[in-house]
Structures are given as structure tokens and as C-alpha cells.
Design a protein around this motif. Structure first.
Motif, PDB file in Angstrom:
ATOM      1  N   ASP A 108      -6.727   3.929   7.223  1.00 36.23           N
ATOM      2  CA  ASP A 108      -6.153   3.849   8.562  1.00 36.23           C
ATOM      3  C   ASP A 108      -4.651   3.657   8.437  1.00 36.23           C
ATOM      4  O   ASP A 108      -4.182   2.806   7.679  1.00 36.23           O
ATOM      5  CB  ASP A 108      -6.757   2.673   9.346  1.00 36.23           C
ATOM      6  CG  ASP A 108      -8.197   2.933   9.753  1.00 36.23           C
ATOM      7  OD1 ASP A 108      -8.559   4.119   9.912  1.00 36.23           O
ATOM      8  OD2 ASP A 108      -8.948   1.954   9.902  1.00 36.23           O
ATOM      9  N   MET A 109      -3.927   4.461   9.170  1.00 37.96           N
ATOM     10  CA  MET A 109      -2.468   4.400   9.118  1.00 37.96           C
ATOM     11  C   MET A 109      -1.965   3.302  10.043  1.00 37.96           C
ATOM     12  O   MET A 109      -2.384   3.213  11.185  1.00 37.96           O
ATOM     13  CB  MET A 109      -1.870   5.732   9.564  1.00 37.96           C
ATOM     14  CG  MET A 109      -2.100   6.874   8.613  1.00 37.96           C
ATOM     15  SD  MET A 109      -1.115   6.764   7.129  1.00 37.96           S
ATOM     16  CE  MET A 109       0.471   7.182   7.753  1.00 37.96           C
ATOM     17  N   HIS A 110      -1.074   2.503   9.521  1.00 39.68           N
ATOM     18  CA  HIS A 110      -0.346   1.564  10.369  1.00 39.68           C
ATOM     19  C   HIS A 110       1.129   1.941  10.256  1.00 39.68           C
ATOM     20  O   HIS A 110       1.520   2.726   9.378  1.00 39.68           O
ATOM     21  CB  HIS A 110      -0.627   0.109   9.975  1.00 39.68           C
ATOM     22  CG  HIS A 110      -0.437  -0.185   8.515  1.00 39.68           C
ATOM     23  ND1 HIS A 110       0.793  -0.404   7.958  1.00 39.68           N
ATOM     24  CD2 HIS A 110      -1.329  -0.271   7.502  1.00 39.68           C
ATOM     25  CE1 HIS A 110       0.669  -0.629   6.663  1.00 39.68           C
ATOM     26  NE2 HIS A 110      -0.623  -0.540   6.358  1.00 39.68           N
ATOM     27  N   ASP A 111       1.943   1.410  11.143  1.00 40.25           N
ATOM     28  CA  ASP A 111       3.329   1.851  11.245  1.00 40.25           C
ATOM     29  C   ASP A 111       4.104   1.729   9.938  1.00 40.25           C
ATOM     30  O   ASP A 111       4.808   2.649   9.536  1.00 40.25           O
ATOM     31  CB  ASP A 111       4.043   1.085  12.354  1.00 40.25           C
ATOM     32  CG  ASP A 111       3.477   1.406  13.735  1.00 40.25           C
ATOM     33  OD1 ASP A 111       2.561   2.246  13.822  1.00 40.25           O
ATOM     34  OD2 ASP A 111       3.959   0.820  14.722  1.00 40.25           O
ATOM     35  N   LYS A 112       3.972   0.600   9.245  1.00 40.19           N
ATOM     36  CA  LYS A 112       4.723   0.387   8.010  1.00 40.19           C
ATOM     37  C   LYS A 112       4.289   1.374   6.926  1.00 40.19           C
ATOM     38  O   LYS A 112       5.120   1.922   6.202  1.00 40.19           O
ATOM     39  CB  LYS A 112       4.549  -1.052   7.532  1.00 40.19           C
ATOM     40  CG  LYS A 112       5.438  -1.396   6.372  1.00 40.19           C
ATOM     41  CD  LYS A 112       5.412  -2.868   6.066  1.00 40.19           C
ATOM     42  CE  LYS A 112       6.372  -3.161   4.926  1.00 40.19           C
ATOM     43  NZ  LYS A 112       6.617  -4.552   4.729  1.00 40.19           N
ATOM     44  N   LEU A 113       2.984   1.630   6.829  1.00 37.17           N
ATOM     45  CA  LEU A 113       2.479   2.595   5.851  1.00 37.17           C
ATOM     46  C   LEU A 113       2.988   4.004   6.163  1.00 37.17           C
ATOM     47  O   LEU A 113       3.346   4.764   5.263  1.00 37.17           O
ATOM     48  CB  LEU A 113       0.952   2.567   5.815  1.00 37.17           C
ATOM     49  CG  LEU A 113       0.267   3.450   4.784  1.00 37.17           C
ATOM     50  CD1 LEU A 113       0.717   3.102   3.365  1.00 37.17           C
ATOM     51  CD2 LEU A 113      -1.245   3.337   4.909  1.00 37.17           C
ATOM     52  N   ALA A 114       3.037   4.346   7.441  1.00 36.99           N
ATOM     53  CA  ALA A 114       3.543   5.660   7.853  1.00 36.99           C
ATOM     54  C   ALA A 114       5.011   5.830   7.460  1.00 36.99           C
ATOM     55  O   ALA A 114       5.414   6.891   6.963  1.00 36.99           O
ATOM     56  CB  ALA A 114       3.372   5.849   9.354  1.00 36.99           C
TER      57      ALA A 114
ATOM     58  N   LEU B 298      -8.784  10.544   9.290  1.00 38.46           N
ATOM     59  CA  LEU B 298      -8.262   9.774  10.420  1.00 38.46           C
ATOM     60  C   LEU B 298      -9.081  10.027  11.677  1.00 38.46           C
ATOM     61  O   LEU B 298      -9.240  11.168  12.095  1.00 38.46           O
ATOM     62  CB  LEU B 298      -6.796  10.120  10.698  1.00 38.46           C
ATOM     63  CG  LEU B 298      -5.774   9.748   9.640  1.00 38.46           C
ATOM     64  CD1 LEU B 298      -4.376  10.139  10.105  1.00 38.46           C
ATOM     65  CD2 LEU B 298      -5.832   8.272   9.327  1.00 38.46           C
TER      66      LEU B 298
ATOM     67  N   ILE C 276       2.154   7.623  14.983  1.00 35.94           N
ATOM     68  CA  ILE C 276       1.703   8.437  13.850  1.00 35.94           C
ATOM     69  C   ILE C 276       1.943   9.914  14.147  1.00 35.94           C
ATOM     70  O   ILE C 276       2.357  10.673  13.272  1.00 35.94           O
ATOM     71  CB  ILE C 276       0.220   8.165  13.515  1.00 35.94           C
ATOM     72  CG1 ILE C 276      -0.019   6.682  13.215  1.00 35.94           C
ATOM     73  CG2 ILE C 276      -0.238   9.042  12.361  1.00 35.94           C
ATOM     74  CD1 ILE C 276       0.790   6.108  12.075  1.00 35.94           C
TER      75      ILE C 276
ATOM     76  N   ASP D 272      -2.199   7.572  16.902  1.00 41.44           N
ATOM     77  CA  ASP D 272      -1.459   7.127  18.078  1.00 41.44           C
ATOM     78  C   ASP D 272      -0.136   7.888  18.162  1.00 41.44           C
ATOM     79  O   ASP D 272       0.167   8.734  17.329  1.00 41.44           O
ATOM     80  CB  ASP D 272      -1.256   5.610  18.068  1.00 41.44           C
ATOM     81  CG  ASP D 272      -0.434   5.117  16.888  1.00 41.44           C
ATOM     82  OD1 ASP D 272       0.217   5.935  16.211  1.00 41.44           O
ATOM     83  OD2 ASP D 272      -0.432   3.898  16.654  1.00 41.44           O
TER      84      ASP D 272
ATOM     85  N   ASP E  85       0.828  -1.195   0.000  1.00 42.37           N
ATOM     86  CA  ASP E  85       0.000   0.000   0.000  1.00 42.37           C
ATOM     87  C   ASP E  85       0.865   1.249   0.000  1.00 42.37           C
ATOM     88  O   ASP E  85       1.931   1.284   0.619  1.00 42.37           O
ATOM     89  CB  ASP E  85      -0.891   0.028   1.240  1.00 42.37           C
ATOM     90  CG  ASP E  85      -1.969  -1.028   1.204  1.00 42.37           C
ATOM     91  OD1 ASP E  85      -2.338  -1.438   0.094  1.00 42.37           O
ATOM     92  OD2 ASP E  85      -2.431  -1.436   2.285  1.00 42.37           O
TER      93      ASP E  85
END
Length: 120
Positions: free
Chosen positions: A20-26, A52, A59, A56, A2
Motif C-alpha cells: 500500500d502506497m503512503h505519501d512518504k513512500l510515493a 493497488l 498517488i 488517492d 521502506d
């Protein structure tokens, strides 16, 4: 994998986070954005987080890091569309996001970026 689209609008880059943001995407966004600033010599980055519902601490730090990285690369960063619940969460987490300018919406964010270019 993604990726979050990064659109060029004249001297600015527009990032609209619609998932939704996850750590890897960020982290991917951070790398992609640095590369796009370098390639386009963008003078400003506008990050729309209106979709959003939750941010967290990771992010929040990522947004702050993007702002610092952009500044080093001679680009201003403005975050727009922050939901009240997100703002409350950031304050409760003690994240102040130094160097990150905010605006209510994309139009006001673009005005801030234009003003910052005019005062340079």
C-alpha cells in the motif's frame, strides 16, 4: 525506511508496487526513480500497479509527476495492471494523468515501450 524495488530490464526500468502506497513512500519512489533514470540512462519506465486496490489523488498526481519527470529525462512511462476500481476512482477524482500511457499487463506495457523507442 521502506523502498520500492526498481529493476533494470535492458533499456527499461520496471517498478512493481506490491505494498500500500503512503505519501512518504510515493515521494521516495519518485526520487529513487529519477536517480535510477539518470544513472542508467533508461529509455522507458514501466510501473505495475496491479496490487493497488486504492489510489488517492496524491498517488494519482505522483504517477503523473513521475511520467512528466521521466519525459524530461528522455524516458517514456507506461502504467500497467490498473484495477477497474482504481480507474473509476481516478475518473471520479477528475485525474486524467496527462502523458501517462497505460496497458492492461506487463507484456503489453513492454510492447508499448518498445514501439515508442522504434518510432523515435
Amino acid at each position: 525506511m521502506d523502498r520500492i524495488p526498481i529493476l533494470r530490464m535492458g533499456e527499461f526500468l520496471l517498478v512493481t508496487i506490491q505494498v500500500d502506497m503512503h505519501d512518504k513512500l510515493a515521494l521516495t519512489l519518485q526520487d529513487d526513480l529519477a536517480e535510477r533514470i539518470r544513472k542508467t540512462a533508461a529509455r522507458g519506465v514501466l510501473i505495475d500497479i496491479s496490487s493497488l486496490d486504492i489510489v488517492d489523488s496524491f498517488i494519482g498526481r505522483m504517477i503523473s509527476t513521475i511520467s512528466g519527470l521521466s519525459r524530461i529525462m528522455d524516458a517514456e512511462t507506461v502504467v500497467v495492471g490498473m484495477q477497474p476500481a482504481v480507474a473509476i476512482t481516478l475518473v471520479e477524482l477528475g485525474l486524467t494523468l496527462p502523458g501517462v500511457r497505460t496497458a492492461l499487463d506487463v507484456e503489453r506495457g513492454m510492447s508499448l515501450l518498445r514501439e515508442s523507442l522504434d518510432t523515435r
